[in-house]
Scaffold this active site. Sequence first.
Site, PDB file in Angstrom:
ATOM      1  N   ASN A   1      17.107  18.150  15.638  1.00 27.37           N
ATOM      2  CA  ASN A   1      16.010  17.479  16.332  1.00 27.37           C
ATOM      3  C   ASN A   1      15.383  18.407  17.378  1.00 27.37           C
ATOM      4  OD1 ASN A   1      18.159  17.400  18.092  1.00 27.37           O
ATOM      5  ND2 ASN A   1      18.292  15.171  18.191  1.00 27.37           N
TER       6      ASN A   1
ATOM      7  N   GLY B   1      16.406  20.844  19.678  1.00 29.03           N
ATOM      8  CA  GLY B   1      16.740  21.074  21.079  1.00 29.03           C
ATOM      9  C   GLY B   1      17.746  20.104  21.650  1.00 29.03           C
TER      10      GLY B   1
ATOM     11  N   HIS C   1      45.373  47.588  31.344  1.00 30.14           N
ATOM     12  CA  HIS C   1      44.155  46.919  30.885  1.00 30.14           C
ATOM     13  C   HIS C   1      44.331  45.397  30.879  1.00 30.14           C
ATOM     14  CE1 HIS C   1      46.617  47.517  27.291  1.00 30.14           C
ATOM     15  NE2 HIS C   1      45.987  46.496  26.735  1.00 30.14           N
ATOM     16  N   HIS C   2      43.206  44.690  30.940  1.00 28.13           N
ATOM     17  CA  HIS C   2      43.134  43.232  31.012  1.00 28.13           C
ATOM     18  C   HIS C   2      43.659  42.709  32.347  1.00 28.13           C
ATOM     19  CE1 HIS C   2      41.969  43.559  26.946  1.00 28.13           C
ATOM     20  NE2 HIS C   2      43.095  43.250  26.336  1.00 28.13           N
TER      21      HIS C   2
ATOM     22  N   GLU D   1      38.674  32.723  21.708  1.00 25.51           N
ATOM     23  CA  GLU D   1      39.713  31.911  22.360  1.00 25.51           C
ATOM     24  C   GLU D   1      39.215  30.531  22.769  1.00 25.51           C
ATOM     25  OE1 GLU D   1      40.770  36.252  22.951  1.00 25.51           O
ATOM     26  OE2 GLU D   1      38.949  35.045  23.246  1.00 25.51           O
TER      27      GLU D   1
ATOM     28  N   GLY E   1      32.869  16.401  28.079  1.00 21.29           N
ATOM     29  CA  GLY E   1      31.514  16.552  27.538  1.00 21.29           C
ATOM     30  C   GLY E   1      31.058  17.986  27.378  1.00 21.29           C
TER      31      GLY E   1
ATOM     32  N   ASP F   1      22.029  20.270  16.827  1.00 17.17           N
ATOM     33  CA  ASP F   1      21.709  21.678  16.593  1.00 17.17           C
ATOM     34  C   ASP F   1      22.044  22.553  17.793  1.00 17.17           C
ATOM     35  OD1 ASP F   1      19.739  20.407  18.078  1.00 17.17           O
ATOM     36  OD2 ASP F   1      18.058  21.109  16.858  1.00 17.17           O
TER      37      ASP F   1
ATOM     38  N   GLU G   1      19.682  15.987  27.041  1.00 16.76           N
ATOM     39  CA  GLU G   1      19.143  16.465  28.318  1.00 16.76           C
ATOM     40  C   GLU G   1      17.688  16.017  28.498  1.00 16.76           C
ATOM     41  OE1 GLU G   1      21.395  17.432  29.991  1.00 16.76           O
ATOM     42  OE2 GLU G   1      22.852  18.488  28.767  1.00 16.76           O
TER      43      GLU G   1
ATOM     44  N   ASP H   1      46.903  42.852  22.007  1.00 16.52           N
ATOM     45  CA  ASP H   1      48.070  43.736  21.952  1.00 16.52           C
ATOM     46  C   ASP H   1      49.279  43.200  22.706  1.00 16.52           C
ATOM     47  OD1 ASP H   1      46.768  44.210  24.381  1.00 16.52           O
ATOM     48  OD2 ASP H   1      47.448  46.281  24.496  1.00 16.52           O
TER      49      ASP H   1
END
Length: 548
Positions: free
Chosen positions: A456, A458, A112-113, A49, A402, A429, A462, A26
Amino acid sequence: MYTVGDYLLDRLHELGIEEIFGVPGDYNLQFLDQIISRKDMKWVGNANELNASYMADGYARTKKAAAFLTTFGVGELSAVNGLAGSYAENLPVVEIVGSPTSKVQNEGKFVHHTLADGDFKHFMKMHEPVTAARTLLTAENATVEIDRVLSALLKERKPVYINLPVDVAAAKAEKPSLPLKKENSTSNTSDQEILNKIQESLKNGKKPIVITGHEIISFGLEKTVSQFISKTKLPITTLNFGKSSVDEALPSFLGIYNGKLSEPNLKEFVESADFILMLGVKLTDSSTGAFTHHLNENKMISLNIDEGKIFNESIQNFDFESLISSLLDLSEIEYKGKYIDKKQEDFVPSNALLSQDRLWQAVENLTQSNETIVAEQGTSFFGASSIFLKPKSHFIGQPLWGSIGYTFPAALGSQIADKESRHLLFIGDGSLQLTVQELGLAIREKINPICFIINNDGYTVEREIHGPNQSYNDIPMWNYSKLPESFGATEERVVSKIVRTENEFVSVMKEAQADPNRMYWIELILAKEDAPKVLKKMGKLFAEQNKS
């Protein structure tokens, strides 16, 4: 009546910005009316956003400037992560924040916000570390302040922040009388003196090497560097953080240098150079094999946007963009030495299951001129960054910041910015699950990249660093090939495929390249434990780095 909002939009258009990303709220709706009323600018509404900031980042990598719009507080804070990535990697992105009226802010009302404490500057302060300049516009200062922050954007190639109160956007203003100019540097080291030292060192060097980085791309200097290398025949390499900063089809392009992870002959060639000209390079862990590079600073001239070194002595306040452009004026430089043999293998597909190493061999062989490769941090980045690009091709990744999920919105933003270069996105994925909401936008806007989803099971990157079998590296299994249908796509708009073998990959790649009027959504099934060789080595280096 000509308004502050009009002035801001005119200045953005002057920067080459033709699309603005964001989410309505708004406090920005009246300014949005001004955007959509223009014939020279388009509003591209996002699902959230954060994705808007990612799309703006991708757009800025291609158009060299971008803008997105949020509402105050809740909207701008959602976008901060994306803006921080643009700051870290030198992307000129304008964040415009629609905020409450000047009267509300001056009276400290609990609207608000806000945090209900009457202080409307909290969020601008939060942006200080990730922006080159910030401003809260008033009716009195608006045009001067807009020019100031946009000049900083041009000079530093980093994001800027504009807080635009509702009433200020509608306030009367005068049209700009002069073109926007970047802030000028006051040189205490003669640019010509630097050029003379570069010329002397290149002429006298028996084994010179040029290394380019991401700041060349930030300023849109890729063609200039390529012309300089074509003219002088100097051997050149880039870091993965700066890939496509030079035309990789040039005979003297050697490949990607990445410390001890480099090809052995490339590593020896670079590290034995008797002169190194380093342009726009930042030596980060993921682009130097976890700081395993050996580059002799006593034999180096290094130029960056905000600093430089001549044989290990610091210099400042030179004009980076002008200096790079002036390299074309250097004379009597022609390298006549040897290069290295490039490792490029023909790909002959079989009916074997697709693997990481074979995938990237196939990609290198099948990509075409004037394509843009977008590679998500992880298996995709470390696989794709090692391939040689075809002429007039580009590469987008985010190896410093990253942020996983970044590349899907970024690819869409870049594809909007350059409709002539077909974009090929490679994303894992786990990363896709963070930002897949923008699939709806891609379908609505008729954006047609080729999207490869690497399934693959996951977080493979990592797993290579720590916890290969730990549950925190697992993700929910989605039916990825059905996602376009779930987001409202028909077969006329999106082709969805599942690929398991080498032959299937080659077939669908060729089909997609021959069909530019539809998006291709291709799920690649790869083994859970499989990863590019470079990533496996990097994972071990990162694991050691995290212990020190």
